[in-house]
Design a protein around this motif. Structure first.
Motif, PDB file in Angstrom:
ATOM      1  N   GLY A 311       0.975  -1.599  -0.582  1.00 32.32           N
ATOM      2  CA  GLY A 311      -0.507   0.365   0.106  1.00 32.32           C
ATOM      3  C   GLY A 311       0.809   1.592   0.205  1.00 32.32           C
ATOM      4  N   SER A 312      -0.231   2.487   0.124  1.00 27.42           N
ATOM      5  CA  SER A 312       0.908   3.757  -0.253  1.00 27.42           C
ATOM      6  C   SER A 312      -0.532   4.581   0.153  1.00 27.42           C
ATOM      7  CB  SER A 312       1.726   3.866  -1.449  1.00 27.42           C
ATOM      8  OG  SER A 312       0.043   3.870  -3.003  1.00 27.42           O
ATOM      9  N   VAL A 313       0.252   6.362   0.791  1.00 26.15           N
ATOM     10  CA  VAL A 313      -1.061   7.330   0.785  1.00 26.15           C
ATOM     11  C   VAL A 313      -0.425   7.815   0.183  1.00 26.15           C
ATOM     12  CG1 VAL A 313      -1.416   6.564   2.757  1.00 26.15           C
ATOM     13  CG2 VAL A 313       0.515   7.631   2.731  1.00 26.15           C
ATOM     14  N   PHE A 314      -1.074   9.378  -0.551  1.00 30.01           N
ATOM     15  CA  PHE A 314      -0.892  10.102  -0.672  1.00 30.01           C
ATOM     16  C   PHE A 314      -1.550  10.829  -1.050  1.00 30.01           C
ATOM     17  CE2 PHE A 314      -1.076  13.444  -4.748  1.00 30.01           C
ATOM     18  CZ  PHE A 314       0.472  13.693  -4.287  1.00 30.01           C
ATOM     19  N   GLY A 315      -0.998  12.227  -0.686  1.00 32.18           N
ATOM     20  CA  GLY A 315      -2.303  13.784  -0.551  1.00 32.18           C
ATOM     21  C   GLY A 315      -1.613  14.643  -0.682  1.00 32.18           C
ATOM     22  N   SER A 316      -2.507  16.436  -0.997  1.00 30.80           N
ATOM     23  CA  SER A 316      -2.065  17.437  -1.336  1.00 30.80           C
ATOM     24  C   SER A 316      -2.820  18.611  -1.502  1.00 30.80           C
ATOM     25  CB  SER A 316      -1.964  17.238  -3.321  1.00 30.80           C
ATOM     26  OG  SER A 316      -2.911  17.339  -4.085  1.00 30.80           O
TER      27      SER A 316
END
Length: 635
Positions: A311-316
């Motif tokens: 898994g991974s997470v990403f935000g902006s």
């Protein structure tokens, strides 16, 4: 992951937005005045001040709120398909996935969205998140100004500008409660009220939407939920001064699961945005109108990915503050000028450690000269000073002539626009997918375009418009793959300016009108793309809408035909051309009483099987047959 900053959390949002838009008395009527407005509506977008569409030489299309409500059309990208030269779609999935707007063969990053006079984003952050989580509630019309428009709107206004404003009421307060349910476990609801209390006009709408979309074996979960809120307050201080505050916000959540021979992949994506606008309009004197617009837009994107390979997470986070001062001055009976200044400050950060901000300053002027009544010359220029990339200049020249006796209008226009790169393009960064090398020499993209058009009235009830456009893109920014890779070893890339020109051209045709004393009306938009050297788009796109208004009841139908397209670089073999398709719809309503209306629609009537995109072997299917019905209670 970046912690999302929300201006408003946990809004008690109970409604959808656009289907009910204008459902109370905004529908097109057979009266002569209304037919004139339908064929030749006014535009705000073309000059920043309201005027008839023949007050500009630019190509502009308008859909009134009554038309959107009648068609039960609530998605902004779907409604744009009735404008020539424009295709609204998602190549990544159905409702809730990234949506795009292709204008005259140019992808989304070459267009702008302006809401209540406020520009939503710039090149630091794309429009896709906004478009994917927007409904057309509490608006009285949408407009699209096609072609290079940087003189009035700055960078990225290359393909064109989409605009709409928050609606406020006038008179006794009224409202409605709207509800709809149907296929794919879908439902939508809205609570709306508009009116005036003393010198204050208001409009408010709260909405909620859910759909499970039309899933299939490779894409078994596409659950999308959207909560929305809109508010407009306009204080008419006196006959010469008014102040309008507006807010539009949304909280969207998309949960997906895809499966293939390599395993499964899941995502949980949450997108919030908040848009605030304050418009102060002052009539200084009979010859001078001034408008001061303050705007603030913030957007938070958070995604949690999981799957067979981990898994991974990403935000902006994005925020943009702007101040725009616009003035319309009548210098003489024959000469008007729209001029002003603009300041904007943008901030962007994401979970990969990219964090930057910049400011821009601009001055602009556009003149409108009528040496004789039927002849219009338009000319303007703009200077933008970008904190990181220096100065840019845009200009436009145009002319139109009206042959009153035959109802013919000829127009021609040439313009130059630009799209400024941002530090996300030129700086180095690395994540699990890509290792981008720095390129400090990246240059601004520039577009030179021209168009020739004719508008022809056919009798009193029909209007035909045909426009040929040609645009030349210089210094197009693209991603060069220096060393291909595959997870967990990322590819090495660098953003570059392409050599030579990239051309787009085509013919836009629009036909609209009414029969039988206005009880039967239609609208047709056809686009023939001739050159498409930036992105592969359909060679032909045809959209149509036809309806009959029987008074208490109304029935209508629509259809969209597209030839195949890959929606990628024309030379990229990983983007496979889709098949041609024709998708039809039916809709209607019945006014049971003064306060009760029943309505229903059928999407993809013939259950056409089609693919939205075929990219890197992933075939994204479109929505099949769907039936929806609901009721509106008004007071």
């Amino acid at each position: 992951m970046i912690e999302k900053v929300k201006a408003q959390k946990g809004l008690v949002l109970v409604g959808f937005t656009a289907c009910a838009l204008g459902a109370q008395g905004e529908e097109v009527s057979a009266q002569a005045g209304e037919k004139v407005e339908q064929l030749a509506p006014s535009t705000v977008l073309a000059s920043r001040f309201e005027e008839p569409v023949d007050g500009t030489v630019s190509s502009v299309s308008v859909l009134r709120g009554g038309e959107l409500g009648r068609m039960q059309d609530y998605r902004i990208t779907e409604s744009l398909n009735l404008f020539p030269g424009i295709q609204g779609l998602s190549t990544s999935g159905q409702r809730g996935n990234f949506e795009s707007v292709l204008v005259r063969g140019l992808p989304t990053r070459y267009s702008q969205v302006v809401v209540d006079g406020v520009r939503v984003t710039d090149s630091s952050n794309g429009l896709n998140n906004f478009l994917s989580n927007t409904q057309l509630g509490l608006v009285d019309r949408i407009e699209f100004l096609r072609g290079p428009q940087s003189v009035l709107y700055g960078g990225e206004a290359v393909g064109g500008v989409l605009g709409y404003a928050t609606k406020v009421g006038d008179g006794e307060p009224e409202g409605f409660l709207y509800g709809e349910a149907g296929s794919f476990d879908s439902y939508r609801a809205a609570l709306n009220s508009t009116g005036a209390v003393g010198d204050v006009q208001y409009g408010v709408e709260l909405g909620r939407e859910f759909t499970g979309n039309d899933t299939y074996s490779a894409f078994p979960i596409q659950d999308y939920t959207l909560n929305t809120a809109m508010l407009g307050l306009k204080w008419n201080v006196n006959d010469d001064l008014s102040v309008k505050f507006s807010y539009r916000g949304a909280d969207g959540n998309l949960i997906t699961r895809t499966e293939d021979q390599w395993g499964y992949y899941t995502s949980d994506v949450d997108t919030d945005y908040h848009l605030f606008a304050l418009n102060t309009a002052l009539r200084v004197n009979e010859s001078w109108n001034s408008l001061l617009t303050l705007g603030y837009y913030e957007e938070a994107y958070d995604a949690d990915f999981d799957g067979s390979y981990g898994g991974s997470v990403f935000g902006s986070d994005t925020d943009r503050f702007s101040v725009i001062w616009s003035n319309k001055v009548k210098l003489s009976e024959k000469l008007d000028v729209v001029a002003g200044a603009e300041y904007a400050s943008t901030g962007f950060s994401n979970s990969n450690g990219r964090d930057f901000g910049f400011s821009t300053y601009a001055a602009f002027a556009n003149t409108y000269f009528r040496p004789v009544e039927n002849l219009l010359f338009e000319a303007g220029a703009r200077y933008d000073e970008h904190e990181e990339y220096g100065g840019e200049v845009a200009w436009n020249l145009g002319v139109s002539y009206d042959f009153v006796q035959t109802g013919t209008r000829l127009r021609a226009r040439a313009a130059e626009s630009y799209r400024t790169p941002v530090l996300a393009d030129s700086e180095a960064f690395q994540d699990i997918f890509v290792n981008q090398l720095a390129n400090p020499d990246l240059e601004t993209e520039e577009v030179l375009g021209f168009e020739l058009g004719v508008d022809q009235e056919i009798g009193q009830d029909h209007l035909l418009q045909v426009t040929y456009f040609y645009q030349q893109l210089d210094n197009a920014i693209y991603t060069e793959t220096i060393a291909p890779g595959m997870w967990p070893n990322p590819s090495t890339t660098q953003r570059q300016n392409s050599e030579g020109d990239s051309l787009v051209s085509g013919v836009e045709t629009a036909l609209q009108g009414s029969f039988a004393d206005g009880s039967t009306s239609y609208r047709i938009a056809w686009t023939a793309q001739i050159k498409e050297e930036v992105v592969d788009v359909p060679d032909h796109m045809l959209s149509a809408d036809l309806y009959y208004d029987g008074g208490a009841w109304l029935v209508g139908c629509g259809a969209t035909y597209l030839t195949g397209a890959s929606y990628g670089n024309p030379d990229d073999v990983n983007f496979v051309e889709t098949d041609e398709r024709c998708v039809a719809r039916l809709y209607g309503h019945y006014q049971v009483s003064e306060n009760v209306k029943l309505h229903g629609r059928i999407e993809n009537v013939f259950d056409e099987e089609y693919v939205l995109s075929d990219i890197y072997g992933s075939r994204i299917q479109g929505q099949g047959f769907g039936a929806f019905a609901g009721v509106t209670l008004s007071w």
